[in-house]
Enzyme design. Structure first.
Site, PDB file in Angstrom:
ATOM      1  N   CYS A   1       6.415  -6.550   7.254  1.00 26.50           N
ATOM      2  CA  CYS A   1       7.659  -5.719   7.817  1.00 26.50           C
ATOM      3  C   CYS A   1       8.324  -6.793   8.584  1.00 26.50           C
ATOM      4  CB  CYS A   1       7.021  -4.681   8.767  1.00 26.50           C
ATOM      5  SG  CYS A   1       8.464  -3.705   9.692  1.00 26.50           S
TER       6      CYS A   1
ATOM      7  N   SER B   1      12.325   7.183   7.189  1.00 27.38           N
ATOM      8  CA  SER B   1      11.798   6.694   8.643  1.00 27.38           C
ATOM      9  C   SER B   1      12.271   5.256   8.976  1.00 27.38           C
ATOM     10  CB  SER B   1      10.393   6.908   8.877  1.00 27.38           C
ATOM     11  OG  SER B   1      10.048   6.519   9.950  1.00 27.38           O
TER      12      SER B   1
ATOM     13  N   CYS C   1       3.777   8.485   0.380  1.00 23.99           N
ATOM     14  CA  CYS C   1       4.318   7.646   1.398  1.00 23.99           C
ATOM     15  C   CYS C   1       4.351   6.262   0.766  1.00 23.99           C
ATOM     16  CB  CYS C   1       3.256   7.733   2.551  1.00 23.99           C
ATOM     17  SG  CYS C   1       4.044   6.522   3.843  1.00 23.99           S
TER      18      CYS C   1
ATOM     19  N   CYS D   1       1.755  -1.130  15.561  1.00 20.53           N
ATOM     20  CA  CYS D   1       1.673  -0.927  14.323  1.00 20.53           C
ATOM     21  C   CYS D   1       0.898  -2.160  13.421  1.00 20.53           C
ATOM     22  CB  CYS D   1       3.271  -0.733  13.792  1.00 20.53           C
ATOM     23  SG  CYS D   1       3.291  -0.450  12.018  1.00 20.53           S
TER      24      CYS D   1
ATOM     25  N   CYS E   1      -0.739   6.878   9.884  1.00 20.62           N
ATOM     26  CA  CYS E   1       0.347   6.361  10.274  1.00 20.62           C
ATOM     27  C   CYS E   1      -0.028   5.142  11.093  1.00 20.62           C
ATOM     28  CB  CYS E   1       0.919   7.493  11.184  1.00 20.62           C
ATOM     29  SG  CYS E   1       2.573   6.674  12.009  1.00 20.62           S
TER      30      CYS E   1
ATOM     31  N   ASN F   1      -3.267   5.655  15.794  1.00 18.21           N
ATOM     32  CA  ASN F   1      -4.414   5.238  15.019  1.00 18.21           C
ATOM     33  C   ASN F   1      -4.813   4.025  14.960  1.00 18.21           C
ATOM     34  OD1 ASN F   1      -4.627   8.158  13.195  1.00 18.21           O
ATOM     35  ND2 ASN F   1      -2.506   7.382  12.548  1.00 18.21           N
TER      36      ASN F   1
ATOM     37  N   GLY G   1       6.948  -1.664   6.027  1.00 19.23           N
ATOM     38  CA  GLY G   1       8.246  -2.167   6.091  1.00 19.23           C
ATOM     39  C   GLY G   1       9.187  -1.290   6.830  1.00 19.23           C
ATOM     40  N   GLU G   2      10.222  -1.671   6.964  1.00 18.48           N
ATOM     41  CA  GLU G   2      11.421  -1.068   7.545  1.00 18.48           C
ATOM     42  C   GLU G   2      12.592  -0.990   6.504  1.00 18.48           C
ATOM     43  OE1 GLU G   2      14.547   0.916   8.759  1.00 18.48           O
ATOM     44  OE2 GLU G   2      13.183   0.479  10.538  1.00 18.48           O
TER      45      GLU G   2
ATOM     46  N   SER H   1      11.744   6.424  14.221  1.00 14.32           N
ATOM     47  CA  SER H   1      10.431   5.940  15.037  1.00 14.32           C
ATOM     48  C   SER H   1      10.935   5.612  16.261  1.00 14.32           C
ATOM     49  CB  SER H   1      10.053   4.435  14.334  1.00 14.32           C
ATOM     50  OG  SER H   1       9.440   4.841  13.014  1.00 14.32           O
ATOM     51  N   LEU H   2      10.886   6.509  17.328  1.00 12.38           N
ATOM     52  CA  LEU H   2      11.336   6.485  18.689  1.00 12.38           C
ATOM     53  C   LEU H   2      10.382   5.809  19.636  1.00 12.38           C
ATOM     54  CD1 LEU H   2      13.864   6.963  20.484  1.00 12.38           C
ATOM     55  CD2 LEU H   2      12.980   9.223  20.877  1.00 12.38           C
TER      56      LEU H   2
ATOM     57  N   CYS I   1       6.556  -4.270  15.764  1.00 14.55           N
ATOM     58  CA  CYS I   1       6.273  -3.175  16.681  1.00 14.55           C
ATOM     59  C   CYS I   1       4.778  -3.421  17.004  1.00 14.55           C
ATOM     60  CB  CYS I   1       6.642  -1.955  16.201  1.00 14.55           C
ATOM     61  SG  CYS I   1       8.253  -1.912  15.821  1.00 14.55           S
TER      62      CYS I   1
ATOM     63  N   GLU J   1       0.676  -1.271  -0.042  1.00 15.67           N
ATOM     64  CA  GLU J   1       0.019  -0.002  -0.087  1.00 15.67           C
ATOM     65  C   GLU J   1       0.903   1.273   0.107  1.00 15.67           C
ATOM     66  OE1 GLU J   1      -3.854  -1.749   2.251  1.00 15.67           O
ATOM     67  OE2 GLU J   1      -2.901  -0.223   3.339  1.00 15.67           O
TER      68      GLU J   1
END
Length: 373
Positions: free
Chosen positions: A132, A220, A125, A139, A361, A318, A188-189, A242-243, A136, A112
């Site tokens: 991924c 990111s 984006c 997410c 997000c 979200n 994904g990372e 992404s802290l 996390c 996506e």
């Protein structure tokens, strides 16, 4: 307002294609070499490249090249690495695109992408993986698991497909209908698909490609320290981290890669990441009610931030189906931001876009069970 569009069920168009070179990842010199090998004039390469940069990947739509060359392109290259399965339009103008891969054993897997229009800019984006590699827990993408790395061509093809869609049907009203900024913040990372991401950035920036300024590209990452260092050496684009927590104990839970690269290592890496003049690193922080928005979390974050090089972007959580988390109330988010500002830290609250179509997000996840809207 543009309508949601179901293009075609994946089984109708996503035929298994051999692993051919992909048109979106070829440069001018590579296309010229192909033209020579096909006994075509070299100038044809520039014509094909010009069509591609406009978002036209179907050779049948490249009207100033011969029928013979169009057939050669269709048989020797994978000109359209992605198939548009579905487009969804938010009430705020945001568009979400679901693409299907057409590459060998990965045919039918979906990614996506999102176009976010504003009055003076249009941001795409993009995704770098199917699913991924990280998990996390807040997410939605992480619940899908990892299925595939995208090629440079598949990464760039997302932008080209959206560019073509915007040309056919511009965003209504006063919102921007051109792509001005790119963010690697989709599925994904990115730095876990390092080679493809580096190559795709180069293609986006090249003057013979989309010619997008380095200042308009943001990547990111969850904090893969060696890869961040190499990014700064090879493709020093804008960096976002992404802290989401500023103590190792909590970040180990929320961002599990922290167990491998703890905050002290990340801090050292960020201190030396190359920054252009008047640029900064963005620290992304999704606020979770009762989890990372407590006074002690605020103090820890204040201690971690380097105010001279970084700013904090607070993000509304979200929700997604089955999530155990709740977002921090908006008034509390504003108070959290003001507390950071009072300590001399630049802090903003990100406006959530596309939430009604699961495009905000942390909400991206390719749902292969939905082929119609």
């Amino acid at each position: 307002m543009p309508t949601n569009t179901a293009i075609t069920p994946p089984t109708a168009t996503l035929t298994n294609t051999p692993d051919l070179p992909q048109l979106p990842e070829l440069g001018l010199s590579e296309l010229q070499a192909l033209m020579t090998s096909w006994q075509q004039p070299k100038f044809r390469a520039k014509q094909v490249l010009d069509w591609r940069n406009k978002g036209v990947l179907n050779p049948d739509e490249m009207k100033n090249i011969s029928a013979e060359l169009r057939e050669k392109l269709k048989t020797e290259l994978l000109c359209e690495p992605l198939s548009l399965i579905r487009r969804e339009c938010s009430s705020d103008g945001t568009r979400k695109y679901v693409f299907g891969l057409k590459r060998g054993r990965f045919t039918g897997k979906m990614v996506e992408s999102v176009f976010i229009p504003e009055e003076k800019r249009g941001t795409v984006c993009i995704s770098s993986q199917v699913g991924c590699v990280l998990d996390c827990p807040f997410c939605y993408t992480g619940t899908q698991g990892f299925e595939a790395n995208l090629t440079p061509g598949e990464i760039v093809a997302q932008i080209l497909a959206i560019k073509a869609d915007l040309h056919r049907e511009p965003v209504s009203g006063e919102l921007h209908s051109d792509i001005t900024h790119i963010v690697y913040m989709g599925m994904g990372e990115p730095l876990a698909n390092e080679e493809s991401v580096h190559r795709s950035i180069g293609l986006l920036m090249h003057e013979e490609g989309l010619n997008i300024s380095r200042r308009r590209i943001t990547l990111s990452t969850s904090g893969l320290v060696p890869q961040i260092t190499r990014l700064g050496e090879v493709q020093p684009v804008n960096l976002a981290i992404s802290l989401h927590a500023a103590t190792d104990s909590l970040r180990d839970e929320l961002v599990p890669i922290n167990r491998k690269y703890p905050l002290a290592e990340l801090r050292q890496c960020l201190n030396v990441y190359p920054l252009a003049k008047q640029r900064h690193i963005t620290l992304e922080y999704v606020l979770l009610d009762g989890v990372n928005d407590r006074p002690e979390d605020l103090q820890a974050l204040s201690r971690f931030v380097n105010p001279e090089r970084e700013r904090v972007n607070l993000i509304q959580f979200n929700p997604y189906p089955g999530s155990p988390y709740r977002g921090t109330p908006k008034d509390n988010m504003r108070e959290f931001a003001q507390s950071l500002i009072s300590k001399g830290i630049r802090a903003t609250v990100r406006r959530s876009r596309g939430q009604d179509i699961m495009a905000a997000c942390g909400q991206l996840k390719a749902d292969t069970s939905r082929t119609e809207k």
